[in-house]
Enzyme design. Sequence first.
Site, PDB file in Angstrom:
ATOM      1  N   CYS A 192      76.093  44.727  63.147  1.00  0.00           N
ATOM      2  CA  CYS A 192      76.702  45.117  61.881  1.00  0.00           C
ATOM      3  C   CYS A 192      77.495  43.947  61.318  1.00  0.00           C
ATOM      4  CB  CYS A 192      77.614  46.324  62.104  1.00  0.00           C
ATOM      5  SG  CYS A 192      78.467  46.866  60.606  1.00  0.00           S
ATOM      6  N   VAL A 193      77.274  43.673  60.043  1.00  0.00           N
ATOM      7  CA  VAL A 193      78.022  42.639  59.336  1.00  0.00           C
ATOM      8  C   VAL A 193      78.701  43.319  58.149  1.00  0.00           C
ATOM      9  CG1 VAL A 193      77.917  40.379  58.227  1.00  0.00           C
ATOM     10  CG2 VAL A 193      76.243  40.972  59.993  1.00  0.00           C
ATOM     11  N   HIS A 201      81.089  33.673  54.325  1.00  0.00           N
ATOM     12  CA  HIS A 201      80.511  33.736  55.666  1.00  0.00           C
ATOM     13  C   HIS A 201      79.600  34.960  55.803  1.00  0.00           C
ATOM     14  CE1 HIS A 201      80.123  32.959  59.904  1.00  0.00           C
ATOM     15  NE2 HIS A 201      80.580  34.163  60.202  1.00  0.00           N
TER      16      HIS A 201
END
Length: 179
Positions: free
Chosen positions: A82-83, A90
């Site tokens: 998960c981002v 970033h």
Amino acid sequence: MAGASHYTLPLPSFEKPAKLLIVVAPYYRDIADDLIAGAKATIEEAGASWDLIEVPGALEVPAAISQAWRMSNFDGFVALGCVIRGETTHYDTVCNDSSRGLTLLSLQGCCLGNGILTVENHEQAAVRANPKDQNKGGGAAAAALHLIALQQRWGKPKGAVGFRPLGETIQLAEGGSKA
């Protein structure tokens, strides 16, 4: 739109059980645990087996899958993580580069499902990861299983394709060889 209904293919069946590697980046442990639970349940429902490894982050997932694809005997791979968008760019780098790495592997013939969530906040991630809601971990496992089934249906590559080391010979269909 979150929660929208969509069609899901029935899981494939296998003559010999498939073996998958789940590669997870557990940066958000609660989200990762739900993604893993969904993936495991789907793999087991299809009569396949799984192994699990953890890597530090989403950027390491494609590298780990690439190594396992070259050096192990797994039929397919499930990429999980998960981002969540932050205050810097970033997020874009991690999302784009992890996805690009997985796509390049799949285009080379690696059977994998991408379950790396890319979301704006933790709430969105929780809904998508929950096995009783959107179950994106299960969806990634199902994608890998479908690709494995296609590969088994069509068989392995039938000959040398692409470049080969200088001096290596290939076997021709008529029994001859070519340098």
